[in-house]
Design an enzyme around this catalytic site. Structure first.
Site, PDB file in Angstrom:
ATOM      1  N   CYS A 149       0.827  -1.214   0.000  1.00 21.37           N
ATOM      2  CA  CYS A 149       0.000   0.000   0.000  1.00 21.37           C
ATOM      3  C   CYS A 149       0.859   1.260   0.000  1.00 21.37           C
ATOM      4  CB  CYS A 149      -0.972  -0.023   1.174  1.00 21.37           C
ATOM      5  SG  CYS A 149      -0.238  -0.471   2.763  1.00 21.37           S
TER       6      CYS A 149
HETATM    7  N1  NAP Z   1      -4.690  -3.919   5.112  1.00 19.24           N
HETATM    8  C1  NAP Z   1      -4.145  -3.297   4.097  1.00 19.24           C
HETATM    9  O1  NAP Z   1      -4.348  -2.082   3.879  1.00 19.24           O
HETATM   10  C2  NAP Z   1      -3.235  -4.023   3.159  1.00 19.24           C
HETATM   11  C3  NAP Z   1      -2.840  -3.381   1.979  1.00 19.24           C
HETATM   12  C4  NAP Z   1      -2.003  -4.059   1.082  1.00 19.24           C
HETATM   13  C5  NAP Z   1      -1.592  -5.345   1.371  1.00 19.24           C
HETATM   14  N2  NAP Z   1      -1.971  -5.935   2.524  1.00 19.24           N
HETATM   15  C6  NAP Z   1      -1.506  -7.296   2.776  1.00 19.24           C
HETATM   16  O2  NAP Z   1      -2.586  -8.181   2.509  1.00 19.24           O
HETATM   17  C7  NAP Z   1      -2.535  -9.299   3.392  1.00 19.24           C
HETATM   18  C8  NAP Z   1      -3.848  -9.398   4.148  1.00 19.24           C
HETATM   19  O3  NAP Z   1      -3.975  -8.194   4.909  1.00 19.24           O
HETATM   20  P1  NAP Z   1      -5.265  -7.879   5.758  1.00 19.24           P
HETATM   21  O4  NAP Z   1      -5.129  -6.473   6.182  1.00 19.24           O
HETATM   22  O5  NAP Z   1      -6.484  -8.315   5.024  1.00 19.24           O
HETATM   23  O6  NAP Z   1      -5.024  -8.851   7.013  1.00 19.24           O
HETATM   24  P2  NAP Z   1      -6.097  -9.333   8.109  1.00 19.24           P
HETATM   25  O7  NAP Z   1      -7.190  -8.338   8.213  1.00 19.24           O
HETATM   26  O8  NAP Z   1      -5.301  -9.647   9.312  1.00 19.24           O
HETATM   27  O9  NAP Z   1      -6.673 -10.649   7.476  1.00 19.24           O
HETATM   28  C9  NAP Z   1      -5.900 -11.820   7.242  1.00 19.24           C
HETATM   29  C10 NAP Z   1      -6.820 -13.017   7.249  1.00 19.24           C
HETATM   30  O10 NAP Z   1      -6.044 -14.176   6.942  1.00 19.24           O
HETATM   31  C11 NAP Z   1      -6.600 -15.297   7.627  1.00 19.24           C
HETATM   32  N3  NAP Z   1      -5.504 -16.197   7.999  1.00 19.24           N
HETATM   33  C12 NAP Z   1      -5.249 -17.401   7.434  1.00 19.24           C
HETATM   34  N4  NAP Z   1      -4.150 -17.964   7.919  1.00 19.24           N
HETATM   35  C13 NAP Z   1      -3.687 -17.119   8.848  1.00 19.24           C
HETATM   36  C14 NAP Z   1      -2.589 -17.184   9.732  1.00 19.24           C
HETATM   37  N5  NAP Z   1      -1.751 -18.230   9.728  1.00 19.24           N
HETATM   38  N6  NAP Z   1      -2.412 -16.172  10.585  1.00 19.24           N
HETATM   39  C15 NAP Z   1      -3.263 -15.131  10.629  1.00 19.24           C
HETATM   40  N7  NAP Z   1      -4.335 -15.015   9.778  1.00 19.24           N
HETATM   41  C16 NAP Z   1      -4.542 -16.005   8.905  1.00 19.24           C
HETATM   42  C17 NAP Z   1      -7.337 -14.743   8.830  1.00 19.24           C
HETATM   43  O11 NAP Z   1      -8.646 -15.279   8.815  1.00 19.24           O
HETATM   44  P3  NAP Z   1      -8.925 -16.657   9.566  1.00 19.24           P
HETATM   45  O12 NAP Z   1      -8.097 -16.641  10.827  1.00 19.24           O
HETATM   46  O13 NAP Z   1     -10.394 -16.670   9.803  1.00 19.24           O
HETATM   47  O14 NAP Z   1      -8.478 -17.720   8.597  1.00 19.24           O
HETATM   48  C18 NAP Z   1      -7.420 -13.233   8.629  1.00 19.24           C
HETATM   49  O15 NAP Z   1      -8.731 -12.727   8.639  1.00 19.24           O
HETATM   50  C19 NAP Z   1      -1.318  -9.069   4.314  1.00 19.24           C
HETATM   51  O16 NAP Z   1      -0.226  -9.795   3.855  1.00 19.24           O
HETATM   52  C20 NAP Z   1      -1.086  -7.570   4.201  1.00 19.24           C
HETATM   53  O17 NAP Z   1       0.259  -7.216   4.434  1.00 19.24           O
HETATM   54  C21 NAP Z   1      -2.799  -5.333   3.411  1.00 19.24           C
END
Ligand code: NAP
Length: 347
Positions: A149
């Site tokens: 991002c």
């Molecule tokens: N947030 C942003 O603005 C943004 C922007 C660009 C890129 N990203 C990247 O996109 C990815 C997802 O980000 P996010 O913000 O959506 O993260 P998040 O809100 O923490 O969501 C990650 C999801 O992955 C699942 N998961 C499956 N295996 C996991 C594990 N071993 N440990 C923890 N969670 C696990 C979890 O759901 P369950 O536990 O229900 O399976 C969780 O809801 C990350 O790598 C992040 O760096 C994020």
């Protein structure tokens, strides 16, 4: 219709993908996973979906996924995505990975910032997912590493200057302010409402934030010089949005009209990059909220000669899920803007 799946559909980027894909006219969302909500309706996890989707969350299974999707989005924490990508890759599934696991091409540099890579052979297969730079490579890609991002604001904020070799590569300062959703859904003390509300803080300063290696990599590739960015992220009391103020010296002098013309020409055919002229208002986060836009406003400080660029995005759309869908559209031969033409949510 393209059949799409999401691994990690109940996290912040996963939720945003669900929102975009359910309204996408060329896509049918067929497969969503969550460990926490497995076996239960997605609408239980995301109650706003009630009446819009009757999908059930599953536990991830690579073979099952391969049979039910044409393309899959991975929305897992970094370090967690790489094994899933490896499994799906061996089943020939086309993927857009939103984590950082395949963004850094050099395994040594990846290791310095993120620890050892468990599937380094796939780093060369992954195509960098900046559509405005690598459209042709993305078209035939099987694995796209969706950009970070913060780097999205930095790369689009500096691209026109880097491409024509006008940047002094050691002079670049990227000063970014982000909303809290950038940190993901998992609760942590410093992200709680009483800590964030009415507050504003810098973190990971002086070359310690991982996104700086992606900025260096991309800007070095574009300019053909070794670029080293000074990056300072800040946490702002907002749910979404990133506004970066970027400072850089140029190797020959520019003025407001000259730099605007350079940016206007570079981005005139890009549907998602908008350039604000010197007589337009500077972009704000409400101008991009809910959109796949990156709005840039390049200016030159008349006294110091330093270039100052404001670059802003919605971190969950152009900074993550919207850009991922833009990549999917390109990979699938769909119009690049399909499903992504929403106007900003304002005020
Ligand atoms: N947030 C942003 O603005 C943004 C922007 C660009 C890129 N990203 C990247 O996109 C990815 C997802 O980000 P996010 O913000 O959506 O993260 P998040 O809100 O923490 O969501 C990650 C999801 O992955 C699942 N998961 C499956 N295996 C996991 C594990 N071993 N440990 C923890 N969670 C696990 C979890 O759901 P369950 O536990 O229900 O399976 C969780 O809801 C990350 O790598 C992040 O760096 C994020």
């Amino acid at each position: 219709m393209i059949r799409a799946g999401i691994v990690g559909a109940t996290g912040y980027t996963g939720m945003e993908l669900v929102r975009i894909l359910l309204e996408h006219p060329g896509v049918r969302l067929t497969y969503v996973t969550s460990r926490t909500w497995s076996g239960r309706p997605l609408a239980n996890a995301l109650p706003g979906l009630t009446g819009w989707s009757d999908l059930l969350c599953r536990e991830f299974d690579a073979t099952e996924a391969a049979g039910e999707v044409d393309i899959i989005f991975l929305c897992l924490p970094h370090g967690e995505a790489m094994d899933t990508v490896f499994q799906l890759h061996s089943l020939n599934v086309r993927q857009v990975d939103l984590s950082a696991d395949f963004r850094i091409a050099d395994p040594k540099i990846f290791g310095e910032w993120y620890g050892p890579h468990r599937h380094p052979q796939l780093l060369t297969e992954a195509v960098s997912g900046y559509p405005e730079l690598y459209r042709e490579d993305i078209t035939g890609a099987v694995l796209v590493a969706n950009p970070g991002c913060y780097p999205t604001t930095a790369v689009y904020g500096l691209l026109p200057l880097a491409e024509v070799d006008l940047l002094d590569p050691r002079s670049i300062v990227v000063d970014s302010k982000s909303g809290v959703s950038g940190a993901g859904k998992e609760p942590r003390g410093h992200l709680h409402f009483p800590e964030v509300e009415g507050n504003f803080s810098a973190y990971a300063i002086a070359g310690t934030h991982r996104h700086v290696c992606e900025m260096d990599q991309e800007l070095s590739k574009i300019s053909g010089k070794s670029v080293q960015v000074t990056f300072t992220p800040h946490l702002a009391p907002l749910s979404r949005g990133i506004l970066s103020t970027i400072y850089a010296r140029t190797v020959s002098p520019l003025n407001d009209d000259g730099i605007f013309e350079l940016y206007r020409k570079r981005y005139e055919k890009e549907p998602f990059i908008r350039v604000r002229s010197p007589d337009q208002p500077l972009p704000t986060l409400k101008d991009v909220r809910g959109t796949n836009l990156c709005i840039v406003a390049p200016r030159v400080d008349r006294r110091s000669g330093i270039t100052v660029i404001v670059s802003c995005i919605d971190n969950l759309v152009k900074g993550a899920s919207g850009q991922a869908v833009q990549n999917m559209n390109i990979m699938s031969g769909l119009p690049e803007t399909m499903g992504l033409e929403s106007l900003p949510l304002t005020p």
